[in-house]
Design an enzyme around this catalytic site. Structure first.
Site, PDB file in Angstrom:
ATOM      1  N   LYS A  71       0.857  -1.191   0.000  1.00  0.00           N
ATOM      2  CA  LYS A  71       0.000   0.000   0.000  1.00  0.00           C
ATOM      3  C   LYS A  71       0.881   1.224   0.000  1.00  0.00           C
ATOM      4  O   LYS A  71       1.819   1.311   0.793  1.00  0.00           O
ATOM      5  CB  LYS A  71      -0.856  -0.027   1.293  1.00  0.00           C
ATOM      6  CG  LYS A  71      -1.867   1.067   1.381  1.00  0.00           C
ATOM      7  CD  LYS A  71      -3.153   0.675   0.695  1.00  0.00           C
ATOM      8  CE  LYS A  71      -4.084   1.847   0.454  1.00  0.00           C
ATOM      9  NZ  LYS A  71      -3.694   2.703  -0.682  1.00  0.00           N
ATOM     10  N   LYS A  95       4.730   2.027   8.409  1.00  0.00           N
ATOM     11  CA  LYS A  95       3.531   2.791   8.786  1.00  0.00           C
ATOM     12  C   LYS A  95       2.309   1.877   8.894  1.00  0.00           C
ATOM     13  O   LYS A  95       1.537   1.963   9.831  1.00  0.00           O
ATOM     14  CB  LYS A  95       3.285   3.880   7.736  1.00  0.00           C
ATOM     15  CG  LYS A  95       2.257   4.900   8.178  1.00  0.00           C
ATOM     16  CD  LYS A  95       2.003   5.926   7.095  1.00  0.00           C
ATOM     17  CE  LYS A  95       3.252   6.716   6.769  1.00  0.00           C
ATOM     18  NZ  LYS A  95       3.013   7.715   5.722  1.00  0.00           N
ATOM     19  N   LYS A 107       5.209   2.120  -2.930  1.00  0.00           N
ATOM     20  CA  LYS A 107       5.207   3.545  -3.300  1.00  0.00           C
ATOM     21  C   LYS A 107       5.503   3.662  -4.783  1.00  0.00           C
ATOM     22  O   LYS A 107       6.156   2.790  -5.363  1.00  0.00           O
ATOM     23  CB  LYS A 107       6.277   4.311  -2.519  1.00  0.00           C
ATOM     24  CG  LYS A 107       6.000   5.796  -2.405  1.00  0.00           C
ATOM     25  CD  LYS A 107       4.962   6.089  -1.330  1.00  0.00           C
ATOM     26  CE  LYS A 107       4.593   7.549  -1.261  1.00  0.00           C
ATOM     27  NZ  LYS A 107       3.773   7.848  -0.059  1.00  0.00           N
ATOM     28  N   THR A 191      -5.431  12.417   6.821  1.00  0.00           N
ATOM     29  CA  THR A 191      -4.048  12.506   7.313  1.00  0.00           C
ATOM     30  C   THR A 191      -3.972  13.566   8.403  1.00  0.00           C
ATOM     31  O   THR A 191      -3.416  13.342   9.482  1.00  0.00           O
ATOM     32  CB  THR A 191      -3.107  12.851   6.149  1.00  0.00           C
ATOM     33  OG1 THR A 191      -3.252  11.830   5.157  1.00  0.00           O
ATOM     34  CG2 THR A 191      -1.660  12.928   6.596  1.00  0.00           C
ATOM     35  N   ASN A 224      -2.723  19.184   0.982  1.00  0.00           N
ATOM     36  CA  ASN A 224      -3.735  18.317   1.602  1.00  0.00           C
ATOM     37  C   ASN A 224      -3.511  18.174   3.109  1.00  0.00           C
ATOM     38  O   ASN A 224      -4.410  18.419   3.912  1.00  0.00           O
ATOM     39  CB  ASN A 224      -3.718  16.951   0.910  1.00  0.00           C
ATOM     40  CG  ASN A 224      -4.746  16.009   1.525  1.00  0.00           C
ATOM     41  OD1 ASN A 224      -4.621  15.622   2.675  1.00  0.00           O
ATOM     42  ND2 ASN A 224      -5.769  15.674   0.773  1.00  0.00           N
ATOM     43  N   SER A 356      -7.533   5.098   3.954  1.00  0.00           N
ATOM     44  CA  SER A 356      -7.388   4.358   2.691  1.00  0.00           C
ATOM     45  C   SER A 356      -7.755   2.889   2.908  1.00  0.00           C
ATOM     46  O   SER A 356      -8.397   2.259   2.058  1.00  0.00           O
ATOM     47  CB  SER A 356      -5.946   4.415   2.192  1.00  0.00           C
ATOM     48  OG  SER A 356      -5.754   5.547   1.381  1.00  0.00           O
TER      49      SER A 356
HETATM   50  P1  NAD Z   1       0.437  18.508  -1.442  1.00  0.00           P
HETATM   51  O1  NAD Z   1       1.066  18.453  -2.770  1.00  0.00           O
HETATM   52  O2  NAD Z   1      -1.032  18.613  -1.319  1.00  0.00           O
HETATM   53  O3  NAD Z   1       1.054  19.760  -0.626  1.00  0.00           O
HETATM   54  C1  NAD Z   1       2.428  19.970  -0.489  1.00  0.00           C
HETATM   55  C2  NAD Z   1       2.632  21.353   0.138  1.00  0.00           C
HETATM   56  O4  NAD Z   1       4.042  21.569   0.337  1.00  0.00           O
HETATM   57  C3  NAD Z   1       2.162  22.503  -0.751  1.00  0.00           C
HETATM   58  O5  NAD Z   1       1.630  23.524   0.061  1.00  0.00           O
HETATM   59  C4  NAD Z   1       3.470  22.991  -1.423  1.00  0.00           C
HETATM   60  O6  NAD Z   1       3.394  24.346  -1.833  1.00  0.00           O
HETATM   61  C5  NAD Z   1       4.438  22.798  -0.285  1.00  0.00           C
HETATM   62  N1  NAD Z   1       5.833  22.645  -0.714  1.00  0.00           N
HETATM   63  C6  NAD Z   1       6.326  21.997  -1.806  1.00  0.00           C
HETATM   64  N2  NAD Z   1       7.657  22.103  -1.852  1.00  0.00           N
HETATM   65  C7  NAD Z   1       8.027  22.808  -0.766  1.00  0.00           C
HETATM   66  C8  NAD Z   1       9.272  23.237  -0.240  1.00  0.00           C
HETATM   67  N3  NAD Z   1      10.427  22.953  -0.856  1.00  0.00           N
HETATM   68  N4  NAD Z   1       9.275  23.946   0.924  1.00  0.00           N
HETATM   69  C9  NAD Z   1       8.118  24.230   1.557  1.00  0.00           C
HETATM   70  N5  NAD Z   1       6.905  23.849   1.104  1.00  0.00           N
HETATM   71  C10 NAD Z   1       6.882  23.159  -0.041  1.00  0.00           C
HETATM   72  O7  NAD Z   1       1.002  17.258  -0.621  1.00  0.00           O
HETATM   73  P2  NAD Z   1       0.369  16.559   0.664  1.00  0.00           P
HETATM   74  O8  NAD Z   1      -0.503  15.472   0.222  1.00  0.00           O
HETATM   75  O9  NAD Z   1      -0.146  17.590   1.594  1.00  0.00           O
HETATM   76  O10 NAD Z   1       1.689  15.884   1.268  1.00  0.00           O
HETATM   77  C11 NAD Z   1       2.596  16.631   2.052  1.00  0.00           C
HETATM   78  C12 NAD Z   1       3.478  15.659   2.820  1.00  0.00           C
HETATM   79  O11 NAD Z   1       2.640  14.822   3.609  1.00  0.00           O
HETATM   80  C13 NAD Z   1       4.320  14.719   1.947  1.00  0.00           C
HETATM   81  O12 NAD Z   1       5.522  14.445   2.597  1.00  0.00           O
HETATM   82  C14 NAD Z   1       3.461  13.468   1.890  1.00  0.00           C
HETATM   83  O13 NAD Z   1       4.237  12.317   1.620  1.00  0.00           O
HETATM   84  C15 NAD Z   1       2.901  13.461   3.283  1.00  0.00           C
HETATM   85  N6  NAD Z   1       1.681  12.670   3.420  1.00  0.00           N
HETATM   86  C16 NAD Z   1       0.530  13.026   2.780  1.00  0.00           C
HETATM   87  C17 NAD Z   1      -0.600  12.222   2.921  1.00  0.00           C
HETATM   88  C18 NAD Z   1      -1.910  12.580   2.291  1.00  0.00           C
HETATM   89  O14 NAD Z   1      -2.908  11.894   2.570  1.00  0.00           O
HETATM   90  N7  NAD Z   1      -1.981  13.619   1.503  1.00  0.00           N
HETATM   91  C19 NAD Z   1      -0.541  11.063   3.697  1.00  0.00           C
HETATM   92  C20 NAD Z   1       0.642  10.744   4.357  1.00  0.00           C
HETATM   93  C21 NAD Z   1       1.756  11.554   4.192  1.00  0.00           C
END
Ligand code: NAD
Length: 428
Positions: A71, A95, A107, A191, A224, A356
């Protein structure tokens, strides 16, 4: 070695090594967990709107599937590397084990800056990538989901394309789908909500009083994970003083008007205009955001943002890792030495994969839950696993990260070892 030259996968393995001291693990288990079970590299030809052909490189890693189908999300980013995909798949293995889900870890990623593509090009890339890896995924094999720069719409294209390949509807092959296509209610903010349930549990353990308005929170990232977390904590009365996107951060010592910022017209992942964020708001850099004097820092953007270079400048008492891998191993050691409480990614952001799992379960049953049922079940999982990790860490006198890895190993090891180890064979 500076963090940008460090191999993120090697860093992940270092943590496995360290955690193995606190769980009963056969050396063979560690040997098996040191490499992925399967790693695919595919090329995805896409016809661009101007008629030219462009070939993208994509990856899919099935790290381990001993406890259930692999997953893990799919990331679209120009900096995707083999090492990063392996590390992310490794983290998913741990996780899912920490969260107590019947899944292994996987992944995927495509090297692309999606902002350079039109909507139609993005759809062709998403469908092409799924066609290339379709043979290696499946509802009981490996189940993708969204990650950085991928979302419900992209999952809908991918689920539809997978159905075209296999010739039947198979909604459980991908999670994070729109609700109308078999997605789960409550997946959007899962999340962040999972992280928020942890904040509420931690508050009790730390004896924080209920004057939440006096608790200052800084959130890196407004996508997100970050936007929803800022929204939930602001709605609960916390003082969210800073949030950021890839262009920089907005800071207001008296608290940002997060409600207005979320309601304002803004592109996903990007902050709204400064004028909409409350009087007294000013711009600061992402580096400055990380070093603010706050009670809780929430990295929710990208990995390796807290390194040897800035770990000693972090003033937050608690760091809740909603992003995957935001703290390097060296920085972790430095923060541990300063008794900063770090709630590790594999626990802090496990709410996403937990819902999920609920989506996959509902798809398999063909029976759908209410938003309230999803939230209540998520609360149950987050509280249960947070407590287990907290108690284990306390018992061994270790940080929450090592506690979480050891907790995961306590589930992974018996599964891997139930098929026999050298010790058992040598007795015969
Ligand atoms: P997303 O693409 O929705 O948002 C990413 C955010 O980070 C945006 O606001 C973007 O502008 C910002 N960003 C990008 N590059 C950057 C940088 N260099 N410095 C500062 N900010 C920056 O992604 P997401 O889904 O919110 O995921 C964010 C993190 O959370 C990732 O590490 C992802 O693996 C982790 N995560 C997300 C989920 C999920 O359900 N969305 C679940 C588990 C983990």
């Amino acid at each position: 070695m500076p963090h940008d030259q460090r191999d993120v996968f090697q860093d992940a393995l270092l943590r496995l090594e360290l955690a193995s001291k606190y769980a009963k693990v056969d050396p063979e288990t560690l040997l098996r967990l040191r490499q992925p079970k399967q790693f695919l590299e595919v090329s995805v030809p896409v016809r661009l709107d101007n008629g030219a052909l462009r070939i993208f490189t994509g990856y899919r890693c099935k790290y381990d599937d001993t406890r259930g189908p692999a997953k893990g999300g799919i990331r679209f980013h120009q900096d995707v590397t083999v090492s990063e995909v392996k590390a992310l798949a490794f983290w998913m293995t741990f996780k899912c084990a920490v969260a107590g889900l019947p899944f292994g870890g996987g992944k995927g990623g495509v090297i692309v800056n999606p902002r350079e593509l039109s909507m139609a090009e993005l759809e062709r890339l998403s469908r092409g990538y799924i066609r290339a890896i379709a043979w290696a995924i499946g509802v009981d094999v490996d189940v993708p989901a969204p990650d950085v720069n991928t979302n419900g719409l992209i999952m809908a294209w991918m689920a539809d394309e997978y159905s075209n390949v296999v010739g039947r509807r198979e909604p459980g092959v991908i999670t994070g789908k729109p609700v109308a296509m078999g997605g789960s209610l409550g997946r959007d903010d899962a999340t962040a909500r999972g992280g928020f349930f942890i904040l509420k549990e931690l508050e009790v353990k730390l004896g924080w009083d209920n004057r939440v308005r006096s608790r200052r929170i800084a959130v890196q990232g407004f996508g997100n994970a970050g936007e929803h977390f800022a929204g939930l904590s602001h709605a609960d009365g916390y003082n969210v003083v800073a949030v950021s996107d890839s262009n920089g951060a907005l800071y207001n010592p008296n608290g940002l008007d997060i409600g207005a910022m979320i309601a304002a017209d803004h592109k996903p992942g990007l902050l709204p205009d400064l004028s909409l964020c409350g009087a007294g708001t000013r711009r600061i850099s992402n580096a400055e955001l990380l070093e603010l004097d706050v009670d809780m820092l929430v990295p929710a953007a990208v990995e390796n943002v807290i390194t040897e270079a800035n770990a000693n400048k972090i003033k937050a008492k608690v760091i809740l890792e909603l992003a995957n891998g935001p703290i390097t191993v060296d920085a972790d050691r430095m923060l541990d030495g300063r008794e900063v409480i770090v709630i590790p990614d594999i626990l802090a952001n496990s709410g996403g994969v937990t819902v999920s799992y609920f989506e996959w379960t509902q798809n398999k049953m063909g029976y759908y839950w209410t938003a309230e049922e999803v939230r209540d079940r998520l609360a149950l999982y987050m509280r249960r696993e947070f407590s287990a990790v907290y108690e284990l860490a306390k018992r061994h006198g270790i940080g929450m990260r090592m506690g979480a890895y050891a907790h995961a190993l306590e589930r992974l090891a018996p599964a891997l070892e139930s098929m026999g180890t050298a010790a058992r064979y040598s007795k015969e």
